[in-house]
Scaffold this motif. Structure first.
Motif, PDB file in Angstrom:
ATOM      1  N   VAL A   8       8.758   2.313  12.369  1.00 27.82           N
ATOM      2  CA  VAL A   8       9.836   3.315  12.425  1.00 27.82           C
ATOM      3  C   VAL A   8       9.912   4.083  11.107  1.00 27.82           C
ATOM      4  O   VAL A   8       9.992   5.316  11.097  1.00 27.82           O
ATOM      5  CB  VAL A   8      11.193   2.645  12.760  1.00 27.82           C
ATOM      6  CG1 VAL A   8      12.347   3.609  12.549  1.00 27.82           C
ATOM      7  CG2 VAL A   8      11.190   2.127  14.196  1.00 27.82           C
ATOM      8  N   ALA A   9       9.880   3.364   9.995  1.00 23.29           N
ATOM      9  CA  ALA A   9       9.947   4.028   8.686  1.00 23.29           C
ATOM     10  C   ALA A   9       8.740   4.933   8.480  1.00 23.29           C
ATOM     11  O   ALA A   9       8.878   6.062   7.980  1.00 23.29           O
ATOM     12  CB  ALA A   9      10.033   2.986   7.566  1.00 23.29           C
ATOM     13  N   PHE A  50      11.644   2.729   2.765  1.00 26.34           N
ATOM     14  CA  PHE A  50      10.840   1.525   2.932  1.00 26.34           C
ATOM     15  C   PHE A  50      11.436   0.314   2.207  1.00 26.34           C
ATOM     16  O   PHE A  50      10.908  -0.781   2.323  1.00 26.34           O
ATOM     17  CB  PHE A  50       9.405   1.771   2.444  1.00 26.34           C
ATOM     18  CG  PHE A  50       8.605   2.599   3.414  1.00 26.34           C
ATOM     19  CD1 PHE A  50       7.929   1.999   4.462  1.00 26.34           C
ATOM     20  CD2 PHE A  50       8.547   3.973   3.283  1.00 26.34           C
ATOM     21  CE1 PHE A  50       7.203   2.756   5.358  1.00 26.34           C
ATOM     22  CE2 PHE A  50       7.825   4.749   4.176  1.00 26.34           C
ATOM     23  CZ  PHE A  50       7.152   4.138   5.221  1.00 26.34           C
ATOM     24  N   GLY A  51      12.529   0.507   1.498  1.00 22.70           N
ATOM     25  CA  GLY A  51      13.111  -0.558   0.684  1.00 22.70           C
ATOM     26  C   GLY A  51      13.560  -1.783   1.449  1.00 22.70           C
ATOM     27  O   GLY A  51      13.406  -2.904   0.964  1.00 22.70           O
ATOM     28  N   ASP A  52      14.095  -1.614   2.635  1.00 26.19           N
ATOM     29  CA  ASP A  52      14.607  -2.753   3.403  1.00 26.19           C
ATOM     30  C   ASP A  52      13.700  -3.155   4.559  1.00 26.19           C
ATOM     31  O   ASP A  52      14.087  -3.967   5.392  1.00 26.19           O
ATOM     32  CB  ASP A  52      16.003  -2.426   3.946  1.00 26.19           C
ATOM     33  CG  ASP A  52      17.042  -2.348   2.842  1.00 26.19           C
ATOM     34  OD1 ASP A  52      16.881  -3.046   1.826  1.00 26.19           O
ATOM     35  OD2 ASP A  52      18.007  -1.577   2.994  1.00 26.19           O
ATOM     36  N   VAL A  53      12.520  -2.583   4.633  1.00 31.87           N
ATOM     37  CA  VAL A  53      11.592  -2.887   5.723  1.00 31.87           C
ATOM     38  C   VAL A  53      11.079  -4.313   5.562  1.00 31.87           C
ATOM     39  O   VAL A  53      10.684  -4.724   4.472  1.00 31.87           O
ATOM     40  CB  VAL A  53      10.419  -1.879   5.730  1.00 31.87           C
ATOM     41  CG1 VAL A  53       9.307  -2.351   6.644  1.00 31.87           C
ATOM     42  CG2 VAL A  53      10.911  -0.509   6.145  1.00 31.87           C
ATOM     43  N   GLU A  75       0.830  -1.203   0.000  1.00 35.22           N
ATOM     44  CA  GLU A  75       0.000   0.000   0.000  1.00 35.22           C
ATOM     45  C   GLU A  75       0.866   1.255   0.000  1.00 35.22           C
ATOM     46  O   GLU A  75       0.611   2.205  -0.754  1.00 35.22           O
ATOM     47  CB  GLU A  75      -0.919  -0.010   1.229  1.00 35.22           C
ATOM     48  CG  GLU A  75      -1.844   1.177   1.286  1.00 35.22           C
ATOM     49  CD  GLU A  75      -2.746   1.178   2.501  1.00 35.22           C
ATOM     50  OE1 GLU A  75      -3.453   2.181   2.667  1.00 35.22           O
ATOM     51  OE2 GLU A  75      -2.755   0.205   3.282  1.00 35.22           O
ATOM     52  N   VAL A  76       1.901   1.276   0.826  1.00 37.07           N
ATOM     53  CA  VAL A  76       2.804   2.429   0.879  1.00 37.07           C
ATOM     54  C   VAL A  76       3.501   2.612  -0.468  1.00 37.07           C
ATOM     55  O   VAL A  76       3.539   3.717  -1.018  1.00 37.07           O
ATOM     56  CB  VAL A  76       3.839   2.281   2.024  1.00 37.07           C
ATOM     57  CG1 VAL A  76       4.942   3.331   1.909  1.00 37.07           C
ATOM     58  CG2 VAL A  76       3.147   2.384   3.378  1.00 37.07           C
ATOM     59  N   HIS A  77       4.039   1.530  -1.013  1.00 37.55           N
ATOM     60  CA  HIS A  77       4.749   1.636  -2.295  1.00 37.55           C
ATOM     61  C   HIS A  77       3.818   2.092  -3.424  1.00 37.55           C
ATOM     62  O   HIS A  77       4.211   2.880  -4.282  1.00 37.55           O
ATOM     63  CB  HIS A  77       5.436   0.320  -2.650  1.00 37.55           C
ATOM     64  CG  HIS A  77       6.651   0.048  -1.829  1.00 37.55           C
ATOM     65  ND1 HIS A  77       7.776   0.849  -1.863  1.00 37.55           N
ATOM     66  CD2 HIS A  77       6.926  -0.936  -0.940  1.00 37.55           C
ATOM     67  CE1 HIS A  77       8.684   0.375  -1.034  1.00 37.55           C
ATOM     68  NE2 HIS A  77       8.190  -0.714  -0.457  1.00 37.55           N
ATOM     69  N   GLY A  78       2.591   1.605  -3.410  1.00 36.87           N
ATOM     70  CA  GLY A  78       1.629   2.044  -4.415  1.00 36.87           C
ATOM     71  C   GLY A  78       1.332   3.531  -4.304  1.00 36.87           C
ATOM     72  O   GLY A  78       1.230   4.237  -5.321  1.00 36.87           O
TER      73      GLY A  78
END
Length: 102
Positions: free
Chosen positions: A56-57, A45-48, A14-17
């Motif tokens: 945290v992110a 958010f890439g390594d979450v 959802e965040v990436h979208g």
């Protein structure tokens, strides 16, 4: 939670979208500041991978989303819709205490 995402992976999607939508609108509007913010969010958010990392992110991202007037202030309807979607996604991610890992 109703029909809200119930896993870390779903919240990340959802965040990436939402970030992708912000980027697309920023590109169409030649808004390099928002394009840069979208890139920063991708890296953030890439390594979450865990619920704790997601929170945290999201907390860090919400400072950017809500704290910089040039990012959270919408200039157009499309801009506003993309920014609102991102805000909702980040807020859900920040409140992800009870979502499942994975």
């Amino acid at each position: 939670m109703g029909n809200q995402p119930r896993t870390v992976s779903a919240l990340l999607a959802e965040v990436h979208g939402a970030v992708d939508e912000v980027r697309a609108v920023a590109k169409a509007e030649h808004d390099s500041a928002r394009q840069g913010a979208a890139n920063w969010l991708d890296r953030l958010f890439g390594d979450v991978g865990t619920r704790a990392e997601l929170r945290v992110a999201a907390k860090m991202a919400l400072v950017l989303w809500g704290g910089m007037g040039s990012f959270s202030d919408a200039n157009t309807r499309e801009d506003g819709a993309a920014i609102d979607r991102l805000g909702r996604a980040l807020t859900r991610a920040r409140r992800s205490w009870f979502v499942r890992e994975g």
